[in-house]
Every structure is written in structure tokens, then in C-alpha cells.
Motif scaffolding. Structure first.
Motif, PDB file in Angstrom:
ATOM      1  N   SER A  55      17.638   6.583 -12.527  1.00 24.32           N
ATOM      2  CA  SER A  55      18.079   6.741 -11.151  1.00 24.32           C
ATOM      3  C   SER A  55      17.858   8.172 -10.668  1.00 24.32           C
ATOM      4  O   SER A  55      18.496   9.104 -11.136  1.00 24.32           O
ATOM      5  CB  SER A  55      19.563   6.384 -11.039  1.00 24.32           C
ATOM      6  N   TRP A  73      11.858  10.847 -11.533  1.00 24.32           N
ATOM      7  CA  TRP A  73      10.516  10.286 -11.406  1.00 24.32           C
ATOM      8  C   TRP A  73       9.545  11.095 -12.237  1.00 24.32           C
ATOM      9  O   TRP A  73       9.713  12.307 -12.393  1.00 24.32           O
ATOM     10  CB  TRP A  73      10.104  10.286  -9.939  1.00 24.32           C
ATOM     11  N   GLU A  78      14.625  -3.749  -5.501  1.00 20.91           N
ATOM     12  CA  GLU A  78      13.930  -3.915  -6.772  1.00 20.91           C
ATOM     13  C   GLU A  78      12.417  -3.816  -6.608  1.00 20.91           C
ATOM     14  O   GLU A  78      11.729  -3.269  -7.463  1.00 20.91           O
ATOM     15  CB  GLU A  78      14.326  -5.227  -7.421  1.00 20.91           C
ATOM     16  N   PHE A  83      15.708   4.926  -5.546  1.00 23.94           N
ATOM     17  CA  PHE A  83      14.776   3.810  -5.586  1.00 23.94           C
ATOM     18  C   PHE A  83      13.392   4.166  -5.070  1.00 23.94           C
ATOM     19  O   PHE A  83      12.465   3.396  -5.232  1.00 23.94           O
ATOM     20  CB  PHE A  83      15.328   2.637  -4.776  1.00 23.94           C
ATOM     21  N   ARG A  84      13.241   5.325  -4.437  1.00 26.24           N
ATOM     22  CA  ARG A  84      11.946   5.827  -3.973  1.00 26.24           C
ATOM     23  C   ARG A  84      11.906   7.327  -4.266  1.00 26.24           C
ATOM     24  O   ARG A  84      12.922   8.006  -4.147  1.00 26.24           O
ATOM     25  CB  ARG A  84      11.785   5.603  -2.474  1.00 26.24           C
ATOM     26  N   ARG A 137       9.413   5.453 -11.996  1.00 28.22           N
ATOM     27  CA  ARG A 137      10.834   5.763 -12.097  1.00 28.22           C
ATOM     28  C   ARG A 137      11.258   5.761 -13.559  1.00 28.22           C
ATOM     29  O   ARG A 137      11.029   4.806 -14.287  1.00 28.22           O
ATOM     30  CB  ARG A 137      11.615   4.697 -11.332  1.00 28.22           C
ATOM     31  N   LYS A 178      11.438   0.026  -6.180  1.00 27.25           N
ATOM     32  CA  LYS A 178      11.464   0.884  -7.369  1.00 27.25           C
ATOM     33  C   LYS A 178      10.357   0.546  -8.362  1.00 27.25           C
ATOM     34  O   LYS A 178      10.065   1.331  -9.244  1.00 27.25           O
ATOM     35  CB  LYS A 178      12.834   0.862  -8.038  1.00 27.25           C
ATOM     36  N   GLU A 179       9.691  -0.608  -8.199  1.00 26.21           N
ATOM     37  CA  GLU A 179       8.590  -0.986  -9.080  1.00 26.21           C
ATOM     38  C   GLU A 179       7.214  -0.595  -8.534  1.00 26.21           C
ATOM     39  O   GLU A 179       6.229  -0.708  -9.245  1.00 26.21           O
ATOM     40  CB  GLU A 179       8.627  -2.494  -9.345  1.00 26.21           C
TER      41      GLU A 179
END
Length: 68
Positions: A35, A38, A13, A52-53, A32, A16-17
Motif C-alpha cells: 500500500s 511502488w 482492484e 492504488f495508483r 505495486r 492497482k493491477e
């Protein structure tokens, strides 16, 4: 759940922030959308990356560019 599971979720978490660098304009405002999707808020580049990246072990593929 156990400590290992909670720590793993916390790390995901947090990742992803974070703010990431755009591959085109190098501005650090890539966020993001969903899923694997980007978006750079400065130049409008939308690209596929990791869940997540934005960077994965593979090449990042551009899927759409916003017209300015």
C-alpha cells in the motif's frame, strides 16, 4: 453487498493491477509492492505514491533507489 460497492471494489482492484509509467526512466513496468509503495522493475526506483495508483494529487517522493 450492493452493486455500487461491488463496482467500486472492482475498479480499485483493476487500478492497482495496471502497469504505470516510471517517473525516472518512463518505462511502463511500475508495479505495486504494498500500500503506497511502488517499484520500477527496469531501473529499480522505489517510491511512495497512492495506495492504488502511483500518482496522487501530490508530488511523488522517492524513498529508495536500488544500486545496479
Amino acid at each position: 453487498y450492493g452493486v455500487k460497492a461491488r463496482n467500486a471494489i472492482r475498479d480499485i482492484e483493476k487500478a492497482k493491477e495496471e502497469n504505470y509509467e516510471c517517473p525516472r526512466c518512463h518505462h511502463e513496468k511500475v508495479e505495486r509492492e504494498s500500500s503506497g509503495i511502488w517499484n520500477c522493475h527496469k531501473c529499480g526506483l522505489t517510491f511512495a505514491g497512492g495506495a492504488f495508483r502511483p500518482q496522487t494529487g501530490r508530488r511523488i517522493h522517492r524513498i529508495r533507489e536500488e544500486e545496479e
